[in-house]
Design an enzyme around this catalytic site. Structure first.
Site, mmCIF file in Angstrom:
data_model
loop_
_atom_site.group_PDB
_atom_site.id
_atom_site.type_symbol
_atom_site.label_atom_id
_atom_site.label_comp_id
_atom_site.label_asym_id
_atom_site.label_seq_id
_atom_site.Cartn_x
_atom_site.Cartn_y
_atom_site.Cartn_z
ATOM 1 N N HIS A 60 0.934 -1.268 -0.004
ATOM 2 C CA HIS A 60 0.156 -0.056 -0.176
ATOM 3 C C HIS A 60 0.932 1.263 -0.147
ATOM 4 C CE1 HIS A 60 -3.716 2.353 1.494
ATOM 5 N NE2 HIS A 60 -2.644 3.288 1.703
ATOM 6 N N GLU A 61 1.839 1.216 0.798
ATOM 7 C CA GLU A 61 2.721 2.526 0.864
ATOM 8 C C GLU A 61 3.731 2.534 -0.199
ATOM 9 O OE1 GLU A 61 1.920 4.623 3.247
ATOM 10 O OE2 GLU A 61 0.719 3.303 4.286
#
Length: 188
Positions: A153-154
């Site tokens: 996600h990051e």
């Protein structure tokens, strides 16, 4: 200290740009940014500090979310074995990944998205990641389950991708071929 007012929201075009590699060793400015990102996720998970400073809880935050197009992010979460995973990843890369997919049964959220976006977000179930840590040391790490999802996600933020870009908009809760749900239980 990073506060919610410092986190840019999904309508800001910076979130759609690809971040630049970070020069090593870290400059004092980049080191301070990295430390502040990690401090945010730690503080946001402390009920007292989160309430005092009106922080939304999060397990990760990337530099683009505070308007800096640099390839670095912070994670602070508990792994499946109960151990704490707390790190800054500078110039992170996924060097290998599983064929199997995983997704959070509740969907994903984001500090830059102030609304609920329903749907499954398919991610690799297991990854091997390479990055430089806050001390300038090269790290290679295997992650699975929720930590692998959070890392991806990051990393997406560094490439100008938001989690809902990965949702099947025709069938948000449709079957994910070769995918397994991950249930976080009562919280993140």
């Amino acid at each position: 200290m990073i506060l919610m007012k410092d986190i840019i929201r999904e309508d800001n075009s910076l979130l759609r740009e690809r971040s630049e590699e970070v020069a090593l060793p870290l400059s004092s400015e980049d080191r301070q940014l990295a430390e502040e990102l990690l401090e945010y996720v730690k503080n946001s998970q402390d009920d007292g500090l989160a309430e005092k400073y009106d922080l939304r809880p999060g397990v990760g935050i990337a530099a683009p979310q505070v308007g800096k197009l640099k390839r670095l992010f912070a994670l602070h979460l508990e792994k499946e074995d109960g151990q704490l995973l707390s790190l800054v990843a500078v110039n992170p890369k996924i060097v290998s990944h599983s064929v199997e997919l995983a997704y959070l049964s509740t969907g994903e959220g984001c500090l830059s998205v102030d609304r609920s976006v329903p749907g499954y977000v398919p991610r690799y179930a297991r990854i091997t990641a390479r990055f430089t840590d806050l001390n300038g040391d090269e790290q290679r790490m295997r992650l699975k389950g929720f930590p692998a999802i959070a890392f991806q996600h990051e990393l997406d933020h560094l490439n100008g991708v938001l989690f809902y870009d990965r949702i099947n908009h025709d069938d948000p809760f449709g079957d994910i071929p070769n995918g397994s749900p991950i249930d976080l239980g009562s919280g993140e």
